[in-house]
Design a protein around this motif. Sequence first.
Motif, PDB file in Angstrom:
ATOM      1  N   GLU A 127     -38.596  13.669 -18.149  1.00 24.09           N
ATOM      2  CA  GLU A 127     -39.297  14.473 -19.143  1.00 24.09           C
ATOM      3  C   GLU A 127     -38.660  15.854 -19.142  1.00 24.09           C
ATOM      4  OE1 GLU A 127     -42.529  11.968 -17.075  1.00 24.09           O
ATOM      5  OE2 GLU A 127     -41.623  13.819 -16.359  1.00 24.09           O
ATOM      6  N   SER A 128     -38.406  16.364 -20.314  1.00 21.81           N
ATOM      7  CA  SER A 128     -37.840  17.700 -20.442  1.00 21.81           C
ATOM      8  C   SER A 128     -38.542  18.395 -21.596  1.00 21.81           C
ATOM      9  CB  SER A 128     -36.336  17.606 -20.712  1.00 21.81           C
ATOM     10  OG  SER A 128     -35.793  18.885 -20.920  1.00 21.81           O
ATOM     11  N   TYR A 129     -39.239  19.474 -21.285  1.00 23.54           N
ATOM     12  CA  TYR A 129     -40.035  20.159 -22.300  1.00 23.54           C
ATOM     13  C   TYR A 129     -39.996  21.655 -22.041  1.00 23.54           C
ATOM     14  CZ  TYR A 129     -44.096  21.433 -25.155  1.00 23.54           C
ATOM     15  OH  TYR A 129     -44.921  21.997 -26.080  1.00 23.54           O
ATOM     16  N   GLY A 130     -39.764  22.419 -23.082  1.00 24.81           N
ATOM     17  CA  GLY A 130     -39.768  23.876 -22.953  1.00 24.81           C
ATOM     18  C   GLY A 130     -40.806  24.474 -23.868  1.00 24.81           C
ATOM     19  N   LEU A 131     -41.594  25.389 -23.334  1.00 19.07           N
ATOM     20  CA  LEU A 131     -42.622  26.053 -24.122  1.00 19.07           C
ATOM     21  C   LEU A 131     -42.716  27.503 -23.669  1.00 19.07           C
ATOM     22  CD1 LEU A 131     -44.958  25.854 -26.191  1.00 19.07           C
ATOM     23  CD2 LEU A 131     -46.450  25.234 -24.285  1.00 19.07           C
ATOM     24  N   ASN A 132     -42.536  28.411 -24.599  1.00 18.18           N
ATOM     25  CA  ASN A 132     -42.639  29.833 -24.304  1.00 18.18           C
ATOM     26  C   ASN A 132     -41.680  30.245 -23.182  1.00 18.18           C
ATOM     27  OD1 ASN A 132     -43.715  32.325 -24.948  1.00 18.18           O
ATOM     28  ND2 ASN A 132     -45.269  32.203 -23.345  1.00 18.18           N
ATOM     29  N   ASN A 133     -40.448  29.743 -23.282  1.00 18.90           N
ATOM     30  CA  ASN A 133     -39.392  30.029 -22.307  1.00 18.90           C
ATOM     31  C   ASN A 133     -39.684  29.515 -20.900  1.00 18.90           C
ATOM     32  OD1 ASN A 133     -37.633  31.279 -24.147  1.00 18.90           O
ATOM     33  ND2 ASN A 133     -38.820  33.168 -24.014  1.00 18.90           N
ATOM     34  N   VAL A 134     -40.561  28.523 -20.780  1.00 19.82           N
ATOM     35  CA  VAL A 134     -40.860  27.894 -19.498  1.00 19.82           C
ATOM     36  C   VAL A 134     -40.509  26.415 -19.620  1.00 19.82           C
ATOM     37  CG1 VAL A 134     -42.645  27.340 -17.806  1.00 19.82           C
ATOM     38  CG2 VAL A 134     -42.716  29.541 -19.010  1.00 19.82           C
ATOM     39  N   SER A 135     -39.796  25.894 -18.621  1.00 14.43           N
ATOM     40  CA  SER A 135     -39.411  24.478 -18.614  1.00 14.43           C
ATOM     41  C   SER A 135     -40.441  23.648 -17.846  1.00 14.43           C
ATOM     42  CB  SER A 135     -38.040  24.313 -17.957  1.00 14.43           C
ATOM     43  OG  SER A 135     -37.055  24.952 -18.732  1.00 14.43           O
ATOM     44  N   TYR A 136     -40.759  22.507 -18.408  1.00 17.22           N
ATOM     45  CA  TYR A 136     -41.686  21.571 -17.785  1.00 17.22           C
ATOM     46  C   TYR A 136     -41.030  20.201 -17.727  1.00 17.22           C
ATOM     47  CZ  TYR A 136     -45.121  25.156 -18.967  1.00 17.22           C
ATOM     48  OH  TYR A 136     -45.812  26.340 -19.081  1.00 17.22           O
ATOM     49  N   GLY A 137     -41.503  19.364 -16.831  1.00 18.37           N
ATOM     50  CA  GLY A 137     -41.027  17.991 -16.754  1.00 18.37           C
ATOM     51  C   GLY A 137     -40.494  17.656 -15.383  1.00 18.37           C
ATOM     52  N   ASN A 138     -39.998  16.449 -15.279  1.00 20.07           N
ATOM     53  CA  ASN A 138     -39.501  15.962 -14.011  1.00 20.07           C
ATOM     54  C   ASN A 138     -38.655  14.719 -14.260  1.00 20.07           C
ATOM     55  OD1 ASN A 138     -39.122  15.694 -11.268  1.00 20.07           O
ATOM     56  ND2 ASN A 138     -41.286  15.836 -10.754  1.00 20.07           N
ATOM     57  N   THR A 139     -37.963  14.274 -13.226  1.00 21.29           N
ATOM     58  CA  THR A 139     -37.222  13.026 -13.260  1.00 21.29           C
ATOM     59  C   THR A 139     -37.690  12.172 -12.096  1.00 21.29           C
ATOM     60  OG1 THR A 139     -35.287  14.026 -14.286  1.00 21.29           O
ATOM     61  CG2 THR A 139     -34.944  11.959 -13.120  1.00 21.29           C
ATOM     62  N   ASN A 140     -38.085  10.948 -12.408  1.00 20.49           N
ATOM     63  CA  ASN A 140     -38.530  10.004 -11.382  1.00 20.49           C
ATOM     64  C   ASN A 140     -37.763   8.705 -11.553  1.00 20.49           C
ATOM     65  OD1 ASN A 140     -40.955  11.331 -10.024  1.00 20.49           O
ATOM     66  ND2 ASN A 140     -41.416  11.598 -12.196  1.00 20.49           N
ATOM     67  N   SER A 141     -37.388   8.117 -10.424  1.00 20.11           N
ATOM     68  CA  SER A 141     -36.658   6.849 -10.443  1.00 20.11           C
ATOM     69  C   SER A 141     -37.344   5.830  -9.554  1.00 20.11           C
ATOM     70  CB  SER A 141     -35.222   7.042  -9.949  1.00 20.11           C
ATOM     71  OG  SER A 141     -34.489   7.837 -10.832  1.00 20.11           O
ATOM     72  N   LYS A 142     -37.219   4.578  -9.948  1.00 16.44           N
ATOM     73  CA  LYS A 142     -37.700   3.470  -9.132  1.00 16.44           C
ATOM     74  C   LYS A 142     -36.619   2.409  -9.126  1.00 16.44           C
ATOM     75  CE  LYS A 142     -41.424   0.265  -8.253  1.00 16.44           C
ATOM     76  NZ  LYS A 142     -42.797  -0.098  -8.504  1.00 16.44           N
ATOM     77  N   THR A 143     -36.373   1.835  -7.958  1.00 13.01           N
ATOM     78  CA  THR A 143     -35.368   0.774  -7.870  1.00 13.01           C
ATOM     79  C   THR A 143     -36.031  -0.547  -7.530  1.00 13.01           C
ATOM     80  OG1 THR A 143     -34.928   1.288  -5.557  1.00 13.01           O
ATOM     81  CG2 THR A 143     -33.521   2.343  -7.186  1.00 13.01           C
ATOM     82  N   PHE A 144     -35.471  -1.584  -8.076  1.00 15.46           N
ATOM     83  CA  PHE A 144     -35.899  -2.957  -7.824  1.00 15.46           C
ATOM     84  C   PHE A 144     -34.672  -3.674  -7.272  1.00 15.46           C
ATOM     85  CE2 PHE A 144     -38.315  -1.245 -11.338  1.00 15.46           C
ATOM     86  CZ  PHE A 144     -39.618  -1.642 -11.091  1.00 15.46           C
ATOM     87  N   THR A 145     -34.715  -4.092  -6.024  1.00 18.40           N
ATOM     88  CA  THR A 145     -33.538  -4.691  -5.388  1.00 18.40           C
ATOM     89  C   THR A 145     -33.516  -6.209  -5.547  1.00 18.40           C
ATOM     90  OG1 THR A 145     -34.690  -4.796  -3.271  1.00 18.40           O
ATOM     91  CG2 THR A 145     -33.366  -2.832  -3.688  1.00 18.40           C
ATOM     92  N   SER A 146     -32.338  -6.759  -5.446  1.00 18.26           N
ATOM     93  CA  SER A 146     -32.087  -8.205  -5.450  1.00 18.26           C
ATOM     94  C   SER A 146     -32.667  -8.911  -6.665  1.00 18.26           C
ATOM     95  CB  SER A 146     -32.629  -8.837  -4.164  1.00 18.26           C
ATOM     96  OG  SER A 146     -31.998  -8.284  -3.043  1.00 18.26           O
ATOM     97  N   LYS A 147     -32.385  -8.400  -7.844  1.00 18.26           N
ATOM     98  CA  LYS A 147     -32.823  -9.031  -9.086  1.00 18.26           C
ATOM     99  C   LYS A 147     -31.637  -9.729  -9.727  1.00 18.26           C
ATOM    100  CE  LYS A 147     -36.744  -7.475  -8.173  1.00 18.26           C
ATOM    101  NZ  LYS A 147     -37.509  -8.357  -7.323  1.00 18.26           N
ATOM    102  N   GLY A 148     -31.823 -10.985 -10.101  1.00 22.89           N
ATOM    103  CA  GLY A 148     -30.702 -11.775 -10.589  1.00 22.89           C
ATOM    104  C   GLY A 148     -30.874 -12.377 -11.962  1.00 22.89           C
ATOM    105  N   GLN A 149     -31.943 -11.999 -12.672  1.00 20.55           N
ATOM    106  CA  GLN A 149     -32.136 -12.541 -14.008  1.00 20.55           C
ATOM    107  C   GLN A 149     -32.566 -11.428 -14.953  1.00 20.55           C
ATOM    108  OE1 GLN A 149     -34.564 -16.061 -14.258  1.00 20.55           O
ATOM    109  NE2 GLN A 149     -33.771 -16.866 -12.345  1.00 20.55           N
ATOM    110  N   VAL A 150     -32.077 -11.511 -16.179  1.00 18.16           N
ATOM    111  CA  VAL A 150     -32.426 -10.519 -17.189  1.00 18.16           C
ATOM    112  C   VAL A 150     -32.558 -11.214 -18.540  1.00 18.16           C
ATOM    113  CG1 VAL A 150     -30.021  -9.900 -17.654  1.00 18.16           C
ATOM    114  CG2 VAL A 150     -31.829  -8.261 -18.171  1.00 18.16           C
ATOM    115  N   LEU A 151     -33.536 -10.763 -19.288  1.00 17.30           N
ATOM    116  CA  LEU A 151     -33.731 -11.225 -20.663  1.00 17.30           C
ATOM    117  C   LEU A 151     -33.756  -9.983 -21.526  1.00 17.30           C
ATOM    118  CD1 LEU A 151     -34.713 -13.588 -22.679  1.00 17.30           C
ATOM    119  CD2 LEU A 151     -36.942 -12.535 -22.348  1.00 17.30           C
ATOM    120  N   GLN A 152     -32.817  -9.886 -22.461  1.00 13.49           N
ATOM    121  CA  GLN A 152     -32.801  -8.754 -23.376  1.00 13.49           C
ATOM    122  C   GLN A 152     -32.554  -9.289 -24.769  1.00 13.49           C
ATOM    123  OE1 GLN A 152     -29.974  -5.614 -22.561  1.00 13.49           O
ATOM    124  NE2 GLN A 152     -30.893  -4.270 -24.062  1.00 13.49           N
ATOM    125  N   ARG A 153     -33.362  -8.805 -25.710  1.00 16.66           N
ATOM    126  CA  ARG A 153     -33.166  -9.238 -27.085  1.00 16.66           C
ATOM    127  C   ARG A 153     -33.817  -8.272 -28.049  1.00 16.66           C
ATOM    128  NH1 ARG A 153     -36.998 -14.260 -28.786  1.00 16.66           N
ATOM    129  NH2 ARG A 153     -35.922 -13.815 -30.711  1.00 16.66           N
TER     130      ARG A 153
END
Length: 148
Positions: A16-42
Amino acid sequence: MASTVTASTLTVTITESYGLNNVSYGNTNSKTFTSKGQVLQRIMNVSTATPQLLNFGAADAAGQLVTADYAYFRITNLDDTNFVNLQLFNGDDTFFYKLAAGDTFLLMNNEMYAVDGSTTFTSFADITRILGDADTAACDVEILAVTA
């Protein structure tokens, strides 16, 4: 015949990246999922007639992922005007969510509970299917699902 697919790690990063009145707000968060071998994308067209988007069950099948292998699900509404009504069903309960034009909905686990008119929680249950119907006119959506 042995599979030549090598399981990999999925990393999901939300920034998230947000600026209001010269102040920055937001953060970055990550999550990992290990040993995954199948994907469906469409990318699919969602009509106004409540099509099935994805099913979960005991075995892999056309349009179905293994419930026990669930890791991550994302759906993005690619329409620039219309919204999609998502319906998550766990065998007993249905949870409805309005996916506005350009919005994304994601799930990092597959358990849900929905109740009407009560504030008492009983227990979570695995999602068994995800449906969607376009509200006004058909919409294109992108689906990404990752499993073990």
